[in-house]
Design a protein around this motif. Structure first.
Motif, PDB file in Angstrom:
ATOM      1  N   GLN A   1      -9.577   6.608  -1.713  1.00  0.00           N
ATOM      2  CA  GLN A   1      -9.341   5.199  -1.422  1.00  0.00           C
ATOM      3  C   GLN A   1      -7.869   4.938  -1.100  1.00  0.00           C
ATOM      4  O   GLN A   1      -7.550   4.139  -0.217  1.00  0.00           O
ATOM      5  N   LYS A   2      -6.979   5.632  -1.804  1.00  0.00           N
ATOM      6  CA  LYS A   2      -5.545   5.476  -1.545  1.00  0.00           C
ATOM      7  C   LYS A   2      -5.203   5.950  -0.134  1.00  0.00           C
ATOM      8  O   LYS A   2      -4.417   5.306   0.582  1.00  0.00           O
TER       9      LYS A   2
ATOM     10  N   SER B   1       1.577  -5.678  -6.347  1.00  0.00           N
ATOM     11  CA  SER B   1       0.264  -5.168  -5.940  1.00  0.00           C
ATOM     12  C   SER B   1      -0.684  -6.273  -5.491  1.00  0.00           C
ATOM     13  O   SER B   1      -1.704  -5.991  -4.858  1.00  0.00           O
TER      14      SER B   1
ATOM     15  N   PRO C   1      -1.977   0.937  -6.972  1.00  0.00           N
ATOM     16  CA  PRO C   1      -2.816   2.034  -7.495  1.00  0.00           C
ATOM     17  C   PRO C   1      -4.277   1.813  -7.106  1.00  0.00           C
ATOM     18  O   PRO C   1      -4.773   0.683  -7.089  1.00  0.00           O
ATOM     19  N   MET C   2      -4.980   2.897  -6.776  1.00  0.00           N
ATOM     20  CA  MET C   2      -6.394   2.813  -6.394  1.00  0.00           C
ATOM     21  C   MET C   2      -7.224   3.664  -7.341  1.00  0.00           C
ATOM     22  O   MET C   2      -6.707   4.531  -8.062  1.00  0.00           O
TER      23      MET C   2
ATOM     24  N   PRO D   1      -8.077   9.051  -5.134  1.00  0.00           N
ATOM     25  CA  PRO D   1      -7.151   9.464  -4.072  1.00  0.00           C
ATOM     26  C   PRO D   1      -7.682   9.150  -2.668  1.00  0.00           C
ATOM     27  O   PRO D   1      -6.912   8.824  -1.771  1.00  0.00           O
TER      28      PRO D   1
ATOM     29  N   GLN E   1       0.823  -1.213   0.000  1.00  0.00           N
ATOM     30  CA  GLN E   1       0.000   0.000   0.000  1.00  0.00           C
ATOM     31  C   GLN E   1       0.855   1.261   0.000  1.00  0.00           C
ATOM     32  O   GLN E   1       0.472   2.288  -0.557  1.00  0.00           O
TER      33      GLN E   1
ATOM     34  N   ARG F   1      -6.287   3.325   2.364  1.00  0.00           N
ATOM     35  CA  ARG F   1      -5.394   2.172   2.346  1.00  0.00           C
ATOM     36  C   ARG F   1      -4.066   2.488   3.042  1.00  0.00           C
ATOM     37  O   ARG F   1      -3.520   1.666   3.786  1.00  0.00           O
ATOM     38  N   VAL F   2      -3.530   3.687   2.791  1.00  0.00           N
ATOM     39  CA  VAL F   2      -2.277   4.095   3.435  1.00  0.00           C
ATOM     40  C   VAL F   2      -2.448   4.149   4.948  1.00  0.00           C
ATOM     41  O   VAL F   2      -1.590   3.690   5.720  1.00  0.00           O
TER      42      VAL F   2
ATOM     43  N   THR G   1       5.181   4.010  -5.551  1.00  0.00           N
ATOM     44  CA  THR G   1       3.971   4.553  -4.910  1.00  0.00           C
ATOM     45  C   THR G   1       3.037   3.489  -4.375  1.00  0.00           C
ATOM     46  O   THR G   1       2.039   3.816  -3.736  1.00  0.00           O
TER      47      THR G   1
END
Length: 464
Positions: free
Chosen positions: A229-230, A296, A223-224, A227, A56, A233-234, A220
């Motif tokens: 959702q990213k 991923s 990919p999600m 932004p 992630q 996840r982070v 990075t």
């Protein structure tokens, strides 16, 4: 079986041990037994989620975040080890045998009760997480055998509740170990198991990477679609890493088992540094090789997400090691709750036979054992409740992230830093005070960010 006539009133469950020696507690632990306890507590469910966490965050932020949490844990454990003894003008240095004792003596009873609530909640949560993980490993063994026999596309599906109940039954038996002194053997076995499956995960990830002929992953991370959702996840990944490291919940309980001389804080600091170096090495290897192998597609649980199919017998062995380790890890986090309950009720009801009496129970072909009815009832209810919560919320990564975010700042950072100020009489607005307060605020923001993301993930899983 037969119940001995009359209960023997006595040692009504002291907090750490009921074996007196010259009016005190027998403390025979060494640096290496402390290392075993710490490794048992730290290398557990969290290690298996680190490949997913790095996936992630990506190749730069992932390993960097793990090193940051290792450094934070090393600093926190160093500060906290010094809180084991507090000055007492009348009787000499006072031992703070538990986390709550230390907070009470240094910061007052209100802070102590808040600390106790957070600590007990977090340790209960660890019991839930370990029950979930053990169930996943049970099913992974069955799936590995099924895939080997019928092919990787076979519909090999197994329910989890039965295996949670099975793990709970084993914990019910182990929960009658009196205290930390009596479970050094269990921690040593669990620590050996943790090394075993960590090595297997590391080896399989390395072998898979070599077989692929390339290192997967990106700077990075995964990919999600958006932004937002990213960000979620982070934050979950940070929560998972936070879960994997700190062991402040039980540091003083472990330190209270150490013999002296040398001074307990010196031994504990050495044990902490050794443990953190060892666990960080394994964490980086497991996480990085897992991400390099799967990119991923890194599974949420490295040894049960079925990126690895063969050799199936090695997957079986690794998951058996995980289960054996979790048997010990569950006890490391549960014993402080059991000991607190024993002492609390003994002080609250000093004349109660139910609370204070021990009865001798004899089994055929087995040596007699002493049973206390309070312990029997409380520990049975405790194990049953962790099992029930695990059945209702069987979400591995989200549960780890929630637990890591929830207890990281208050228990691993805030209380140790504030107690350090009191112990060392650090002046307000001095350079040391400002540096540590800044450190505490930054950790608070990271913890809050991870907490929000983990709650969002748990809700999404439940509704989805």
């Amino acid at each position: 079986m037969a119940l001995g006539e009359g209960g023997d009133r006595g040692a009504a469950a002291p907090l750490i041990s009921d074996r007196p020696k010259h009016g005190g507690i027998v403390r025979s632990g060494s640096m290496w037994t402390a290392v075993a306890h710490v490794i048992t507590a730290v290398i557990g469910s969290g290690a298996l989620s680190l490949a997913w966490s790095i996936a992630q965050l990506g190749w730069v932020a992932g390993p960097a975040m793990m090193l940051v949490f290792a450094a934070v844990t090393a600093l926190q454990s160093t500060l906290f080890a010094d809180c084991y003894r507090s000055p007492d003008p009348e009787h000499g240095p006072h031992r703070n045998r538990t986390y709550a004792n230390a907070v009470d003596r240094n910061l007052g009873s209100t802070s102590a009760w808040l600390c106790l609530l957070l600590q007990q909640t977090a340790m209960f949560g660890y019991g839930v997480a370990y029950t979930i993980t053990a169930s996943i490993s049970f099913r992974a063994i069955l799936k590995a055998n099924c895939y080997h026999e019928h092919g990787h596309d076979a519909p090999c599906s197994y329910g989890g509740s039965y295996y949670m109940f099975l793990f709970g039954g084993a914990q019910l038996f182990l929960s009658f170990i009196p205290d930390f002194h009596d479970m050094a053997w269990l921690s040593i076995v669990a620590a050996v198991m943790s090394f075993s499956y960590a090595f297997i995960g590391l080896g399989l990830g390395l072998a898979n990477t070599i077989a692929n002929g390339t290192i997967k992953g990106s700077i990075t991370g995964v990919p999600m679609r958006s932004p937002t959702q990213k960000i979620w996840r982070v934050s979950q990944a940070i929560g998972d890493i936070a879960f994997a490291y700190p062991y402040s919940l039980i540091l003083l309980e472990i330190q209270d088992t150490l013999k002296s001389p040398p001074a307990e804080n010196k031994t504990m600091k050495k044990a902490s540094i050794i443990s953190i170096l060892v666990t960080t090495f394994f964490y980086l290897c497991c996480g990085c090789f897992g991400y390099a192998a799967f990119g991923s597609d890194a599974p949420g649980n490295l040894l049960t997400g079925f990126g690895f199919y063969e050799p199936y017998w090695l997957i079986d062995f690794a998951n058996a090691c995980i289960i054996l380790h979790l048997l010990g890890g569950y006890q490391v986090y549960s014993q402080p709750i059991f000991q607190f309950a024993d002492r609390f009720f003994a002080e609250k009801f000093p004349d109660s036979g139910f609370v204070n009496d021990f009865h001798t129970v004899k089994f055929v072909c087995l040596p007699p054992c002493r049973v206390n009815l309070l312990r029997l009832c409380f520990r049975t209810l405790y194990v049953a409740s962790t099992t029930a919560v695990a059945v209702v919320f069987p979400y591995f990564n989200e549960m780890l992230a929630l637990l890591g975010a929830l207890n990281f700042w208050p228990l691993a950072i805030y209380f140790p830093v504030e107690m350090y100020f009191i112990q060392r009489k650090v002046p307000r607005w001095s350079t040391r005070w400002l540096v540590l307060q800044t450190f505490s605020v930054v950790c608070l923001l990271v913890s809050a960010f991870a907490l929000v993301g983990s709650i969002e993930g748990l809700i999404s899983q439940k509704l989805g």
